[in-house]
Design a protein around this motif. Structure first.
Motif, PDB file in Angstrom:
ATOM      1  N   UNK A  56       0.874  -1.143  -0.024  1.00 46.66           N
ATOM      2  CA  UNK A  56       0.063  -0.048  -0.105  1.00 46.66           C
ATOM      3  C   UNK A  56       0.582   1.136   0.004  1.00 46.66           C
ATOM      4  N   UNK A  57       0.223   2.116  -0.565  1.00 46.44           N
ATOM      5  CA  UNK A  57       1.156   3.707  -0.645  1.00 46.44           C
ATOM      6  C   UNK A  57       0.037   4.735  -0.690  1.00 46.44           C
ATOM      7  N   UNK A  58       0.541   5.958  -0.534  1.00 47.76           N
ATOM      8  CA  UNK A  58      -0.607   7.171  -0.606  1.00 47.76           C
ATOM      9  C   UNK A  58      -0.131   8.083  -1.896  1.00 47.76           C
ATOM     10  N   UNK A  59      -1.178   8.395  -2.458  1.00 52.48           N
ATOM     11  CA  UNK A  59      -1.066   9.444  -3.606  1.00 52.48           C
ATOM     12  C   UNK A  59      -1.851  10.566  -2.910  1.00 52.48           C
ATOM     13  N   UNK A  60      -1.052  11.786  -2.230  1.00 54.91           N
ATOM     14  CA  UNK A  60      -1.790  12.572  -1.713  1.00 54.91           C
ATOM     15  C   UNK A  60      -2.493  12.116  -0.506  1.00 54.91           C
ATOM     16  N   UNK A  61      -3.818  12.454  -0.358  1.00 56.88           N
ATOM     17  CA  UNK A  61      -4.595  11.612   0.757  1.00 56.88           C
ATOM     18  C   UNK A  61      -5.280  10.316   0.486  1.00 56.88           C
ATOM     19  N   UNK A  62      -5.146  10.051  -0.751  1.00 55.74           N
ATOM     20  CA  UNK A  62      -5.637   8.716  -1.492  1.00 55.74           C
ATOM     21  C   UNK A  62      -4.895   7.344  -1.286  1.00 55.74           C
ATOM     22  N   UNK A  63      -5.527   6.139  -0.756  1.00 56.33           N
ATOM     23  CA  UNK A  63      -4.905   5.138  -0.586  1.00 56.33           C
ATOM     24  C   UNK A  63      -4.656   4.105  -1.910  1.00 56.33           C
ATOM     25  N   UNK A  64      -3.549   3.756  -2.138  1.00 52.48           N
ATOM     26  CA  UNK A  64      -3.258   3.015  -3.434  1.00 52.48           C
ATOM     27  C   UNK A  64      -2.667   1.724  -3.053  1.00 52.48           C
ATOM     28  N   UNK A  65      -2.766   0.786  -4.114  1.00 47.24           N
ATOM     29  CA  UNK A  65      -2.092  -0.429  -4.032  1.00 47.24           C
ATOM     30  C   UNK A  65      -1.454  -0.681  -5.372  1.00 47.24           C
ATOM     31  N   UNK A  66      -0.223  -1.562  -5.739  1.00 46.10           N
ATOM     32  CA  UNK A  66      -0.100  -2.109  -7.028  1.00 46.10           C
ATOM     33  C   UNK A  66      -0.831  -3.315  -6.928  1.00 46.10           C
ATOM     34  N   UNK A  67      -1.027  -4.204  -8.001  1.00 47.17           N
ATOM     35  CA  UNK A  67      -1.521  -5.333  -8.198  1.00 47.17           C
ATOM     36  C   UNK A  67      -1.517  -6.151  -9.334  1.00 47.17           C
ATOM     37  N   UNK A  68      -1.792  -7.254  -9.244  1.00 46.66           N
ATOM     38  CA  UNK A  68      -1.736  -8.048 -10.372  1.00 46.66           C
ATOM     39  C   UNK A  68      -2.933  -8.912 -10.400  1.00 46.66           C
ATOM     40  N   UNK A  69      -3.565  -9.107 -11.346  1.00 48.57           N
ATOM     41  CA  UNK A  69      -4.535 -10.054 -11.666  1.00 48.57           C
ATOM     42  C   UNK A  69      -4.660 -11.112 -12.967  1.00 48.57           C
ATOM     43  N   UNK A  70      -4.039 -12.301 -12.579  1.00 45.05           N
ATOM     44  CA  UNK A  70      -3.969 -13.344 -13.601  1.00 45.05           C
ATOM     45  C   UNK A  70      -5.301 -13.963 -13.782  1.00 45.05           C
ATOM     46  N   UNK A  71      -5.772 -14.145 -14.883  1.00 43.24           N
ATOM     47  CA  UNK A  71      -7.125 -14.924 -15.134  1.00 43.24           C
ATOM     48  C   UNK A  71      -7.012 -15.698 -16.411  1.00 43.24           C
ATOM     49  N   UNK A  72      -7.914 -16.765 -16.486  1.00 47.16           N
ATOM     50  CA  UNK A  72      -8.398 -17.317 -17.498  1.00 47.16           C
ATOM     51  C   UNK A  72      -9.832 -17.064 -17.828  1.00 47.16           C
ATOM     52  N   UNK A  73     -10.324 -17.040 -19.078  1.00 50.58           N
ATOM     53  CA  UNK A  73     -11.579 -16.748 -19.580  1.00 50.58           C
ATOM     54  C   UNK A  73     -11.741 -17.565 -20.568  1.00 50.58           C
ATOM     55  N   UNK A  74     -12.597 -18.718 -20.829  1.00 54.48           N
ATOM     56  CA  UNK A  74     -12.907 -19.603 -21.973  1.00 54.48           C
ATOM     57  C   UNK A  74     -11.634 -20.169 -22.316  1.00 54.48           C
ATOM     58  N   UNK A  75     -10.622 -20.575 -21.461  1.00 51.72           N
ATOM     59  CA  UNK A  75      -9.545 -21.193 -21.901  1.00 51.72           C
ATOM     60  C   UNK A  75      -8.338 -20.318 -22.368  1.00 51.72           C
ATOM     61  N   UNK A  76      -8.604 -19.146 -22.256  1.00 52.63           N
ATOM     62  CA  UNK A  76      -7.413 -18.099 -22.750  1.00 52.63           C
ATOM     63  C   UNK A  76      -6.921 -17.379 -21.510  1.00 52.63           C
ATOM     64  N   UNK A  87     -11.363   5.114  -4.036  1.00 52.29           N
ATOM     65  CA  UNK A  87     -12.172   6.226  -4.277  1.00 52.29           C
ATOM     66  C   UNK A  87     -12.758   6.756  -3.086  1.00 52.29           C
ATOM     67  N   UNK A  88     -13.425   7.787  -3.082  1.00 51.91           N
ATOM     68  CA  UNK A  88     -14.229   8.534  -1.864  1.00 51.91           C
ATOM     69  C   UNK A  88     -15.197   7.581  -1.694  1.00 51.91           C
ATOM     70  N   UNK A  89     -15.900   6.834  -2.421  1.00 56.88           N
ATOM     71  CA  UNK A  89     -17.067   5.784  -2.178  1.00 56.88           C
ATOM     72  C   UNK A  89     -16.568   4.404  -1.647  1.00 56.88           C
ATOM     73  N   UNK A  90     -15.345   4.214  -1.625  1.00 58.62           N
ATOM     74  CA  UNK A  90     -14.821   2.796  -1.215  1.00 58.62           C
ATOM     75  C   UNK A  90     -14.409   1.993  -2.323  1.00 58.62           C
ATOM     76  N   UNK A  91     -14.821   2.243  -3.665  1.00 56.93           N
ATOM     77  CA  UNK A  91     -14.397   1.457  -4.544  1.00 56.93           C
ATOM     78  C   UNK A  91     -13.001   1.751  -5.096  1.00 56.93           C
ATOM     79  N   UNK A  92     -12.550   0.847  -5.839  1.00 57.64           N
ATOM     80  CA  UNK A  92     -11.105   0.957  -6.335  1.00 57.64           C
ATOM     81  C   UNK A  92     -11.109   1.066  -7.902  1.00 57.64           C
ATOM     82  N   UNK A  93     -10.107   1.935  -8.149  1.00 53.94           N
ATOM     83  CA  UNK A  93     -10.014   2.409  -9.732  1.00 53.94           C
ATOM     84  C   UNK A  93      -8.689   2.235 -10.216  1.00 53.94           C
TER      85      UNK A  93
END
Length: 96
Positions: A56-76, A87-93
């Motif tokens: 986790x880290x901060x950009x100004x007052x905003x909480x941020x994190x690096x991430x990776x998302x490995x996924x397979x959809x329909x065999x790909x 975001x202010x509403x608790x979601x992540x962008x």
């Protein structure tokens, strides 16, 4: 329901399965320790993924994190990496 970290790739999932991927992303970013993963798999097994959150880290007052998302959809196998901020509403962008 937004695209989450998967971006346009989430549209490859049926609507009922998108929630599963989005909840896994949220859980990883919000609640996991650095380097720990959250796994998800659809009931049909046609799609699955692993979301791993970084330091986790901060950009100004905003909480941020690096991430990776490995996924397979329909065999790909696919993966995305980046940073996301809460975001202010608790979601992540993803930072673009």
């Amino acid at each position: 329901m937004g695209e989450g970290l998967l971006g346009p790739a989430i549209k490859q999932l049926p609507t009922k399965d998108r929630k599963l991927a989005l909840e896994s992303e949220y859980t990883a970013l919000e609640n996991t320790l650095v380097g720990k993963s959250v796994n998800w798999r659809t009931a049909t097994g046609e799609a699955s993924g692993t979301v791993t959150a970084g330091q986790p880290y901060k950009v100004g007052s905003q909480d941020c994190r690096q991430y990776s998302h490995a996924f397979t959809i329909n065999g790909v196998p696919q993966s995305i990496h980046g940073s996301a901020c809460r975001n202010e509403d608790g979601t992540w962008s993803p930072l673009t």
